[in-house]
Design a protein around this motif. Sequence first.
Motif, PDB file in Angstrom:
ATOM      1  N   ASN A   1       0.655  -1.399  -0.032  1.00 19.92           N
ATOM      2  CA  ASN A   1      -0.052  -0.059   0.194  1.00 19.92           C
ATOM      3  C   ASN A   1       0.896   1.361   0.011  1.00 19.92           C
ATOM      4  OD1 ASN A   1      -1.998   1.738   0.197  1.00 19.92           O
ATOM      5  ND2 ASN A   1      -2.343   1.335   2.284  1.00 19.92           N
ATOM      6  N   PRO A   2       1.740   1.577  -1.187  1.00 21.06           N
ATOM      7  CA  PRO A   2       2.497   2.736  -1.354  1.00 21.06           C
ATOM      8  C   PRO A   2       1.697   3.913  -1.164  1.00 21.06           C
ATOM      9  CG  PRO A   2       2.296   1.485  -3.307  1.00 21.06           C
ATOM     10  CD  PRO A   2       1.563   0.904  -2.363  1.00 21.06           C
ATOM     11  N   GLU A   3       0.335   3.886  -1.362  1.00 23.65           N
ATOM     12  CA  GLU A   3      -0.386   4.999  -1.384  1.00 23.65           C
ATOM     13  C   GLU A   3      -0.721   5.614   0.333  1.00 23.65           C
ATOM     14  OE1 GLU A   3      -2.383   8.477  -2.480  1.00 23.65           O
ATOM     15  OE2 GLU A   3      -1.198   6.897  -3.872  1.00 23.65           O
ATOM     16  N   ALA A   4      -0.397   4.684   1.013  1.00 22.53           N
ATOM     17  CA  ALA A   4      -0.441   5.058   2.455  1.00 22.53           C
ATOM     18  C   ALA A   4       0.368   6.275   2.905  1.00 22.53           C
ATOM     19  CB  ALA A   4       0.053   3.852   3.543  1.00 22.53           C
ATOM     20  N   ILE A   5       1.600   6.399   2.163  1.00 23.20           N
ATOM     21  CA  ILE A   5       2.372   7.776   2.553  1.00 23.20           C
ATOM     22  C   ILE A   5       1.590   8.894   2.302  1.00 23.20           C
ATOM     23  CG2 ILE A   5       4.125   9.140   1.486  1.00 23.20           C
ATOM     24  CD1 ILE A   5       5.665   6.631   0.728  1.00 23.20           C
TER      25      ILE A   5
ATOM     26  N   SER B   1      -2.177   8.976   1.708  1.00 24.01           N
ATOM     27  CA  SER B   1      -3.628   8.483   2.230  1.00 24.01           C
ATOM     28  C   SER B   1      -3.897   8.205   3.703  1.00 24.01           C
ATOM     29  CB  SER B   1      -4.218   7.776   1.194  1.00 24.01           C
ATOM     30  OG  SER B   1      -3.708   6.322   1.371  1.00 24.01           O
ATOM     31  N   SER B   2      -2.894   7.765   4.461  1.00 25.59           N
ATOM     32  CA  SER B   2      -3.149   7.310   5.763  1.00 25.59           C
ATOM     33  C   SER B   2      -3.728   8.391   6.700  1.00 25.59           C
ATOM     34  CB  SER B   2      -1.760   6.682   6.332  1.00 25.59           C
ATOM     35  OG  SER B   2      -1.901   6.448   7.684  1.00 25.59           O
ATOM     36  N   GLN B   3      -5.115   8.047   7.452  1.00 25.85           N
ATOM     37  CA  GLN B   3      -5.678   8.906   8.069  1.00 25.85           C
ATOM     38  C   GLN B   3      -4.835   8.750   9.551  1.00 25.85           C
ATOM     39  OE1 GLN B   3      -8.061  11.360   7.412  1.00 25.85           O
ATOM     40  NE2 GLN B   3      -7.257  10.854   5.367  1.00 25.85           N
ATOM     41  N   LYS B   4      -4.421   7.526   9.769  1.00 23.39           N
ATOM     42  CA  LYS B   4      -3.813   7.334  11.235  1.00 23.39           C
ATOM     43  C   LYS B   4      -2.410   7.864  11.169  1.00 23.39           C
ATOM     44  CE  LYS B   4      -2.427   3.607  14.085  1.00 23.39           C
ATOM     45  NZ  LYS B   4      -2.172   1.893  14.267  1.00 23.39           N
ATOM     46  N   HIS B   5      -1.717   7.799  10.053  1.00 27.40           N
ATOM     47  CA  HIS B   5      -0.400   8.394   9.841  1.00 27.40           C
ATOM     48  C   HIS B   5      -0.053   9.672   9.174  1.00 27.40           C
ATOM     49  CE1 HIS B   5       0.846   4.884  12.667  1.00 27.40           C
ATOM     50  NE2 HIS B   5       0.384   4.100  11.542  1.00 27.40           N
ATOM     51  N   LYS B   6      -0.769  10.660   9.206  1.00 29.88           N
ATOM     52  CA  LYS B   6      -0.811  11.702   8.290  1.00 29.88           C
ATOM     53  C   LYS B   6       0.687  12.317   8.275  1.00 29.88           C
ATOM     54  CE  LYS B   6      -5.704  12.945   9.519  1.00 29.88           C
ATOM     55  NZ  LYS B   6      -6.500  13.956   9.703  1.00 29.88           N
ATOM     56  N   GLU B   7       1.417  12.135   9.045  1.00 29.35           N
ATOM     57  CA  GLU B   7       2.988  12.574   8.956  1.00 29.35           C
ATOM     58  C   GLU B   7       3.750  11.750   7.871  1.00 29.35           C
ATOM     59  OE1 GLU B   7       3.016   9.110  12.214  1.00 29.35           O
ATOM     60  OE2 GLU B   7       1.629  11.029  11.392  1.00 29.35           O
ATOM     61  N   LEU B   8       3.172  10.636   7.509  1.00 30.94           N
ATOM     62  CA  LEU B   8       3.687   9.687   6.325  1.00 30.94           C
ATOM     63  C   LEU B   8       4.503  10.598   5.390  1.00 30.94           C
ATOM     64  CD1 LEU B   8       2.169   6.204   6.674  1.00 30.94           C
ATOM     65  CD2 LEU B   8       4.583   6.840   7.349  1.00 30.94           C
ATOM     66  N   LYS B   9       3.891  11.366   4.898  1.00 32.19           N
ATOM     67  CA  LYS B   9       4.436  12.300   3.813  1.00 32.19           C
ATOM     68  C   LYS B   9       5.675  12.591   3.942  1.00 32.19           C
ATOM     69  CE  LYS B   9       0.371  14.444   3.078  1.00 32.19           C
ATOM     70  NZ  LYS B   9      -0.328  14.333   3.914  1.00 32.19           N
ATOM     71  N   TRP B  10       5.885  13.360   5.140  1.00 31.22           N
ATOM     72  CA  TRP B  10       6.925  13.935   5.617  1.00 31.22           C
ATOM     73  C   TRP B  10       8.074  13.039   6.172  1.00 31.22           C
ATOM     74  CZ3 TRP B  10       7.486  18.736   4.312  1.00 31.22           C
ATOM     75  CH2 TRP B  10       6.254  19.594   4.102  1.00 31.22           C
ATOM     76  N   ILE B  11       7.751  11.914   6.819  1.00 26.76           N
ATOM     77  CA  ILE B  11       8.674  10.816   7.243  1.00 26.76           C
ATOM     78  C   ILE B  11       9.214  10.327   6.187  1.00 26.76           C
ATOM     79  CG2 ILE B  11       8.591   8.616   8.456  1.00 26.76           C
ATOM     80  CD1 ILE B  11       8.446  11.128  10.419  1.00 26.76           C
ATOM     81  N   ALA B  12       8.642   9.870   5.098  1.00 29.19           N
ATOM     82  CA  ALA B  12       8.997   9.269   3.723  1.00 29.19           C
ATOM     83  C   ALA B  12      10.224  10.230   3.254  1.00 29.19           C
ATOM     84  CB  ALA B  12       8.143   8.866   2.832  1.00 29.19           C
ATOM     85  N   GLY B  13       9.891  11.652   3.323  1.00 23.97           N
ATOM     86  CA  GLY B  13      10.643  12.372   2.714  1.00 23.97           C
ATOM     87  C   GLY B  13      12.119  12.634   3.303  1.00 23.97           C
TER      88      GLY B  13
END
Length: 146
Positions: free
Chosen positions: A49-53, A55-67
């Motif tokens: 589920n790469p889209e979790a980066i 779209s995750s409602q539980k982990h909204k910070e993932l877009k920043w964490i991945a970066g």
Amino acid sequence: DVEGCCWWGRGVIQTTGVCNFGKLNYFLGARAAKEGRSAPYGDVDFCKNPEAICSSQKHKELKWIAGMFYWMESLQSYNVRGWNYMKRLHEFVDGGLQDPSFINAVSGIVNRGCHDPPCGTGEVDGLIERSGYFDSALRVLGAIPS
């Protein structure tokens, strides 16, 4: 851990490629948890589920964490053909944040995988715009004169 990983970009630095999604999964995600390692996102399988980066409602910070993960893992350790990221960063800061070649080289590393594009993969997308945005951000922060 790259089998089944999707490759298109997601997040603030546009995490791309099976290797980058696999590394996220191995160090921070479901694979780490499955293998008994501490995993802050053990409930996220970045390969399935790469889209979790984004779209995750539980982990909204993932877009920043991945970066940030990419930046720390791939950029801060970059040392290719005499161009060392940490050395050049210090030179850029010590030089008053003035030399655009640093920003252009970093853009090349992030966008094309090398500090001196075209690197066989083409020119850096949005290089002029990115450099302008960076200058604008430095001005807003008061790091360079307006």
